[in-house]
Design a protein around this motif. Structure first.
Motif, PDB file in Angstrom:
ATOM      1  N   LEU A  10     -31.222 -75.122 -67.392  1.00 25.03           N
ATOM      2  CA  LEU A  10     -32.482 -75.105 -66.627  1.00 25.03           C
ATOM      3  C   LEU A  10     -32.770 -76.485 -66.022  1.00 25.03           C
ATOM      4  CD1 LEU A  10     -34.728 -72.983 -69.020  1.00 25.03           C
ATOM      5  CD2 LEU A  10     -33.626 -72.230 -66.904  1.00 25.03           C
ATOM      6  N   ARG A  11     -32.403 -77.517 -66.750  1.00 24.92           N
ATOM      7  CA  ARG A  11     -32.640 -78.893 -66.295  1.00 24.92           C
ATOM      8  C   ARG A  11     -31.900 -79.214 -64.989  1.00 24.92           C
ATOM      9  NH1 ARG A  11     -30.492 -84.192 -67.555  1.00 24.92           N
ATOM     10  NH2 ARG A  11     -28.540 -83.153 -68.040  1.00 24.92           N
ATOM     11  N   GLU A  15     -31.526 -80.039 -58.963  1.00 24.19           N
ATOM     12  CA  GLU A  15     -30.384 -80.614 -58.235  1.00 24.19           C
ATOM     13  C   GLU A  15     -29.538 -79.523 -57.580  1.00 24.19           C
ATOM     14  OE1 GLU A  15     -28.632 -84.311 -60.522  1.00 24.19           O
ATOM     15  OE2 GLU A  15     -29.566 -82.900 -61.897  1.00 24.19           O
ATOM     16  N   VAL A  16     -29.404 -78.406 -58.264  1.00 18.82           N
ATOM     17  CA  VAL A  16     -28.636 -77.287 -57.702  1.00 18.82           C
ATOM     18  C   VAL A  16     -29.325 -76.771 -56.441  1.00 18.82           C
ATOM     19  CG1 VAL A  16     -28.000 -74.872 -58.133  1.00 18.82           C
ATOM     20  CG2 VAL A  16     -27.546 -76.612 -59.874  1.00 18.82           C
ATOM     21  N   ILE A  17     -30.639 -76.647 -56.511  1.00 19.14           N
ATOM     22  CA  ILE A  17     -31.385 -76.143 -55.356  1.00 19.14           C
ATOM     23  C   ILE A  17     -31.250 -77.100 -54.174  1.00 19.14           C
ATOM     24  CG2 ILE A  17     -33.743 -75.762 -54.501  1.00 19.14           C
ATOM     25  CD1 ILE A  17     -34.341 -74.362 -57.145  1.00 19.14           C
ATOM     26  N   GLU A  18     -31.214 -78.381 -54.467  1.00 18.08           N
ATOM     27  CA  GLU A  18     -31.054 -79.365 -53.397  1.00 18.08           C
ATOM     28  C   GLU A  18     -29.675 -79.219 -52.733  1.00 18.08           C
ATOM     29  OE1 GLU A  18     -32.872 -81.095 -51.762  1.00 18.08           O
ATOM     30  OE2 GLU A  18     -31.773 -82.808 -50.960  1.00 18.08           O
ATOM     31  N   ILE A  19     -28.645 -79.044 -53.537  1.00 22.29           N
ATOM     32  CA  ILE A  19     -27.299 -78.866 -52.963  1.00 22.29           C
ATOM     33  C   ILE A  19     -27.241 -77.551 -52.178  1.00 22.29           C
ATOM     34  CG2 ILE A  19     -24.848 -78.553 -53.511  1.00 22.29           C
ATOM     35  CD1 ILE A  19     -25.361 -80.359 -56.003  1.00 22.29           C
ATOM     36  N   GLU A  20     -27.882 -76.538 -52.717  1.00 25.23           N
ATOM     37  CA  GLU A  20     -27.921 -75.251 -52.018  1.00 25.23           C
ATOM     38  C   GLU A  20     -28.596 -75.412 -50.648  1.00 25.23           C
ATOM     39  OE1 GLU A  20     -30.853 -72.430 -53.227  1.00 25.23           O
ATOM     40  OE2 GLU A  20     -29.492 -70.736 -53.003  1.00 25.23           O
ATOM     41  N   ARG A  21     -29.722 -76.125 -50.653  1.00 20.11           N
ATOM     42  CA  ARG A  21     -30.470 -76.332 -49.407  1.00 20.11           C
ATOM     43  C   ARG A  21     -29.618 -77.044 -48.348  1.00 20.11           C
ATOM     44  NH1 ARG A  21     -33.282 -79.994 -46.772  1.00 20.11           N
ATOM     45  NH2 ARG A  21     -32.778 -81.689 -48.196  1.00 20.11           N
ATOM     46  N   ALA A  30     -36.958 -69.237 -54.884  1.00 20.22           N
ATOM     47  CA  ALA A  30     -37.102 -70.427 -55.737  1.00 20.22           C
ATOM     48  C   ALA A  30     -36.814 -70.177 -57.223  1.00 20.22           C
ATOM     49  CB  ALA A  30     -38.503 -70.991 -55.565  1.00 20.22           C
ATOM     50  N   ASN A  31     -37.212 -69.020 -57.727  1.00 17.57           N
ATOM     51  CA  ASN A  31     -37.046 -68.822 -59.184  1.00 17.57           C
ATOM     52  C   ASN A  31     -35.743 -68.118 -59.561  1.00 17.57           C
ATOM     53  OD1 ASN A  31     -37.654 -66.407 -58.096  1.00 17.57           O
ATOM     54  ND2 ASN A  31     -39.111 -65.777 -59.681  1.00 17.57           N
ATOM     55  N   SER A  32     -34.854 -67.936 -58.580  1.00 19.97           N
ATOM     56  CA  SER A  32     -33.641 -67.139 -58.845  1.00 19.97           C
ATOM     57  C   SER A  32     -32.759 -67.742 -59.916  1.00 19.97           C
ATOM     58  CB  SER A  32     -32.802 -66.993 -57.579  1.00 19.97           C
ATOM     59  OG  SER A  32     -33.550 -66.378 -56.598  1.00 19.97           O
ATOM     60  N   TYR A  33     -32.543 -69.060 -59.852  1.00 19.57           N
ATOM     61  CA  TYR A  33     -31.616 -69.661 -60.814  1.00 19.57           C
ATOM     62  C   TYR A  33     -32.158 -69.554 -62.234  1.00 19.57           C
ATOM     63  CZ  TYR A  33     -28.900 -71.337 -56.914  1.00 19.57           C
ATOM     64  OH  TYR A  33     -28.128 -71.377 -55.790  1.00 19.57           O
ATOM     65  N   LYS A  34     -33.478 -69.760 -62.357  1.00 17.63           N
ATOM     66  CA  LYS A  34     -34.093 -69.657 -63.683  1.00 17.63           C
ATOM     67  C   LYS A  34     -33.873 -68.234 -64.225  1.00 17.63           C
ATOM     68  CE  LYS A  34     -38.416 -70.930 -65.984  1.00 17.63           C
ATOM     69  NZ  LYS A  34     -38.762 -69.744 -66.739  1.00 17.63           N
ATOM     70  N   LEU A  37     -30.248 -67.677 -65.204  1.00 23.17           N
ATOM     71  CA  LEU A  37     -29.842 -68.332 -66.459  1.00 23.17           C
ATOM     72  C   LEU A  37     -30.499 -67.691 -67.671  1.00 23.17           C
ATOM     73  CD1 LEU A  37     -29.871 -72.143 -65.554  1.00 23.17           C
ATOM     74  CD2 LEU A  37     -27.964 -70.553 -65.497  1.00 23.17           C
ATOM     75  N   GLU A  38     -31.759 -67.281 -67.503  1.00 27.70           N
ATOM     76  CA  GLU A  38     -32.502 -66.793 -68.675  1.00 27.70           C
ATOM     77  C   GLU A  38     -32.341 -65.298 -68.922  1.00 27.70           C
ATOM     78  OE1 GLU A  38     -36.159 -69.873 -69.286  1.00 27.70           O
ATOM     79  OE2 GLU A  38     -36.524 -68.158 -67.994  1.00 27.70           O
ATOM     80  N   GLN A  39     -32.150 -64.532 -67.843  1.00 30.56           N
ATOM     81  CA  GLN A  39     -32.238 -63.079 -68.019  1.00 30.56           C
ATOM     82  C   GLN A  39     -30.983 -62.294 -67.671  1.00 30.56           C
ATOM     83  OE1 GLN A  39     -35.749 -61.680 -65.924  1.00 30.56           O
ATOM     84  NE2 GLN A  39     -36.894 -63.452 -66.622  1.00 30.56           N
ATOM     85  N   ASN A  40     -30.122 -62.865 -66.848  1.00 29.37           N
ATOM     86  CA  ASN A  40     -28.967 -62.078 -66.407  1.00 29.37           C
ATOM     87  C   ASN A  40     -27.780 -62.301 -67.345  1.00 29.37           C
ATOM     88  OD1 ASN A  40     -26.917 -60.746 -65.158  1.00 29.37           O
ATOM     89  ND2 ASN A  40     -27.276 -61.631 -63.131  1.00 29.37           N
ATOM     90  N   ARG A  41     -27.563 -61.364 -68.210  1.00 29.80           N
ATOM     91  CA  ARG A  41     -26.491 -61.546 -69.204  1.00 29.80           C
ATOM     92  C   ARG A  41     -25.111 -61.403 -68.589  1.00 29.80           C
ATOM     93  NH1 ARG A  41     -28.108 -57.616 -73.848  1.00 29.80           N
ATOM     94  NH2 ARG A  41     -26.265 -58.515 -74.830  1.00 29.80           N
TER      95      ARG A  41
END
Ligand SMILES: CC(C)(COP(=O)(O)OP(=O)(O)OC[C@H]1O[C@@H](n2cnc3c(N)ncnc32)[C@H](O)[C@@H]1OP(=O)(O)O)[C@@H](O)C(=O)NCCC(=O)NCCS
Length: 211
Positions: A10-11, A15-21, A30-34, A37-41
């Motif tokens: 999550l941390r 930075e990932v979003i910045e590289i994606e942008r 915006a909340n896709s990565y979270k 990481l948290e919900q998509n097994r």
């Protein structure tokens, strides 16, 4: 060992979003990565970090094209916002896949624009393929814009083959997607190619991995 592969946390997301942008004309909500990481097994995401140790060179300079004379230098450029202070472990690239039955679907891969052309995209793709093998997937598949010659060359280098076209797949400009598939991951041919490419890459750059 300046480069390190880790599972994305999550941390890492800002930075990932910045590289994606900096890398894509269409970005994820915006909340896709979270959520991933948290919900998509079925999802696995990795990052590559630059982590200079004692004696390693400082973060690589930005490419020549990005250096412009004053006052143009005051305007932001792609790549401008990346400046890893020495001793940090900045994220400089990322990639991910979804495991669906025996297929691993590459959902995203990008390297910071200032650090492309050094083998890091290949390192990420080789690692995703290795991860897919470890998860017992039989194939890796992905979509890529018809115009994305760099990514297509990378995938072809790794033995991916074009299997079809999805028309007007990208909604920002109605561009077609080329669908590509790897060889069967369990085949001797694929495993040998993967090992050979990893060895070849290791002659170009050094990395560690916690994957
Ligand atoms: C695609 C991407 C991940 C490649 O990362 P990279 O670190 O620059 O690539 P590498 O240095 O590992 O190069 C690996 C191979 O890709 C191809 N490649 C890389 N740069 C290239 C270029 N400028 N022109 C043509 N082929 C190129 C080559 O086959 C290269 O192998 P080589 O080094 O033996 O020539 C990177 O360009 C990127 O982030 N692009 C924007 C995001 C994107 O398009 N992602 C793919 C979505 S499907």
């Amino acid at each position: 060992m300046p480069y390190r592969l880790d599972a994305m946390t999550l941390r890492d997301i800002p930075e990932v979003i910045e590289i994606e942008r900096l890398s894509f004309s269409m970005t994820w909500p915006a909340n896709s990565y979270k959520r991933e990481l948290e919900q998509n097994r079925l999802a696995r995401y990795i990052v590559v970090r630059y982590e200079p140790g004692p004696g390693d060179p400082p973060p690589p300079p930005r490419p020549r094209e990005a250096r412009r004379p004053f006052p143009l230098s005051l305007l932001p450029l792609p790549g401008e916002r990346w400046a890893a202070p020495e001793g940090t472990d900045a994220v400089i690239g990322y990639g991910g896949l979804w495991l669906m039955m025996d297929e691993a679907h590459v959902t995203s891969i990008a390297v910071h624009p200032a650090l492309r052309g050094r083998g890091l995209g290949e390192l990420l793709m080789l690692s995703l393929c290795q991860m897919a093998m470890d998860l017992n997937a039989r194939w890796v598949t992905l979509e890529v814009r018809v115009s994305n010659n760099v990514a297509r060359a990378l995938y072809e280098k790794l033995g991916f083959r074009q299997a079809g076209v999805r028309q007007r797949y990208y909604t920002d400009n109605n561009e077609d997607a080329v669908v590509m598939w790897s060889d069967e991951l369990r085949s001797a041919e694929f495993r040998e190619r993967l090992a050979a490419q990893k060895a070849e890459l290791a002659r170009r750059l050094t990395w560690t991995s916690t994957l």
